[in-house]
Design an enzyme around this catalytic site. Sequence first.
Site, PDB file in Angstrom:
ATOM      1  N   LYS A 164      13.660  -5.454 -30.917  1.00 21.55           N
ATOM      2  CA  LYS A 164      13.621  -6.777 -29.804  1.00 21.55           C
ATOM      3  C   LYS A 164      15.010  -6.892 -29.464  1.00 21.55           C
ATOM      4  CE  LYS A 164       9.026  -8.411 -31.659  1.00 21.55           C
ATOM      5  NZ  LYS A 164       8.673  -7.904 -32.773  1.00 21.55           N
TER       6      LYS A 164
ATOM      7  N   ARG B 224      11.729   1.309 -32.234  1.00 21.49           N
ATOM      8  CA  ARG B 224      10.705   0.576 -32.436  1.00 21.49           C
ATOM      9  C   ARG B 224      10.787   0.801 -34.072  1.00 21.49           C
ATOM     10  NH1 ARG B 224       8.073  -1.007 -28.401  1.00 21.49           N
ATOM     11  NH2 ARG B 224       6.642  -2.365 -29.610  1.00 21.49           N
TER      12      ARG B 224
ATOM     13  N   THR C 184      11.987  -6.420 -36.743  1.00 26.47           N
ATOM     14  CA  THR C 184      11.620  -5.214 -36.175  1.00 26.47           C
ATOM     15  C   THR C 184      12.982  -5.003 -35.671  1.00 26.47           C
ATOM     16  OG1 THR C 184      11.386  -6.603 -34.216  1.00 26.47           O
ATOM     17  CG2 THR C 184       9.454  -5.927 -35.496  1.00 26.47           C
TER      18      THR C 184
ATOM     19  N   ASP D 264      10.908 -14.211 -41.368  1.00 26.81           N
ATOM     20  CA  ASP D 264      10.605 -12.801 -40.504  1.00 26.81           C
ATOM     21  C   ASP D 264      11.566 -13.203 -39.374  1.00 26.81           C
ATOM     22  OD1 ASP D 264       9.658 -10.973 -38.671  1.00 26.81           O
ATOM     23  OD2 ASP D 264       7.528 -11.338 -39.105  1.00 26.81           O
TER      24      ASP D 264
HETATM   25  N1  DSN Z   1       3.923  -8.072 -30.588  1.00 30.13           N
HETATM   26  C1  DSN Z   1       5.114  -8.662 -30.785  1.00 30.13           C
HETATM   27  C2  DSN Z   1       5.527  -9.906 -29.857  1.00 30.13           C
HETATM   28  O1  DSN Z   1       5.257  -9.399 -28.543  1.00 30.13           O
HETATM   29  O2  DSN Z   1       6.180 -10.837 -30.435  1.00 30.13           O
HETATM   30  C3  DSN Z   1       5.164  -9.400 -32.316  1.00 30.13           C
HETATM   31  O3  DSN Z   1       4.581  -8.458 -33.123  1.00 30.13           O
END
Ligand code: DSN
Length: 426
Positions: free
Chosen positions: A222, A228, A219, A193
């Site tokens: 990031k 998102r 994801t 992941d």
């Molecule tokens: N909420 C995310 C984070 O801040 O790393 C992970 O899902």
Amino acid sequence: MHKDTVLFGLINKELERQRQGIELIASENFTSLEVMKAMGSVPTNKYAEGYPGKRYYGGCEVVDEIENLAIDRLKKIFNANWANVQPHSGAQANTAVFLACLKPGDKILGLDLSMGGHLTHGSPANFSGKNYQAIHYGVKKETGIVDYEQMEEKARQEKPKMIICGASAYSRDWDYKRIRAIADEVGALVLADIAHPAGLIATGLLNDPFDHCHIITSTTHKTLRGPRGGIIMMRHDFENPFGAKDPKGNLRMMSSLLDLAVFPGMQGGPLEHIIAAKAVSFGEILEEDFKKYGKQVIANAQAMAKAFVAKNYHLISDGTDNHLMLIDLRNKNLTGKKAQETLDKAHITLNKNAVPFDDKSPFVTSGIRVGVPAVTTRGLREVDMVTIVDLIDKVLTSADDEGVIASVKNDVKELMIKFPLYPELG
Ligand code: DSN
């Protein structure tokens, strides 16, 4: 002028909050305007259950092209042979992998949440810990580095069906080759992941998990700086080890089991406007500029880590290889909660975070997690990281002094005015 002045008033308020503050939440970033434009576009009106060329509704010829474009660009970024761009989030991507590869009650081995892992890697509060038998490895107390010997020992003892690597609050790179060797010895699959470091892997700045791990999830919002959402990928397609067959009696490939797990297994209609925005961001990642961004993220993180260490902050593992750092505040007599709340008042946003072997609850914690992807997108450089650490230190050493907090808040505003955010939005 908008008809819903209340709602759009709130959106403008959020824009101002983002503009004025220093954003250090390691999992956040600022997308391009084109990514946002695609998110707010007409494919949102379209139902398209199924996959390109095999949909359950008519009128999907254009969204087929959009989804294929997203898939092709994503495969190119990671040199992957198969990708699914439909998961609505990283958690959904992981859910689909569990659904495709495991039966309820099967054993999984992942990094403990309290050591930097993620909820979906077997936390008792999450589906992954409720429906599967989760066991965990941690990091070494002395070094803060993943304890591969413990991973190996637990794998040999427990014989998990899947080993999960990847984290939410871990500042070092991963030894994917070693993890695969452990998995091969016990007959487990490896899920990597890469939600946090994906943008740095995409630019070749961190180890490549694709040759060693069977399945990769991430994801897209990031370090990849997209909308998102979630994705699943594989470089080497392989025959499924479970013997699942298609209606003609042929053994299904793993990619086909994963596609079926996303839809119809776990989701209904894909969000084609988000998939369109994913395609835009994947196009941006393929441009030369994104490589420069990745390099700057690492340079900024290292400059920031050095500045914290110079002020006697205790960084877990003593530094960082990626975009984030985890700081144990116990030598500063502060909890993570107090630090987060006080910094918030000065418009410096980050999150409290458990540190390995924490003695406080997850609602209080002994640490903070600090990340630089968002400030790097805004254009801040190494010298600015030193300024940010000065500002954070001022607040944390005078956490009850409202005068100091107000003066830092003003310094934050003046600093961030120099790095305009979405000037086109007025
Ligand atoms: N909420 C995310 C984070 O801040 O790393 C992970 O899902």
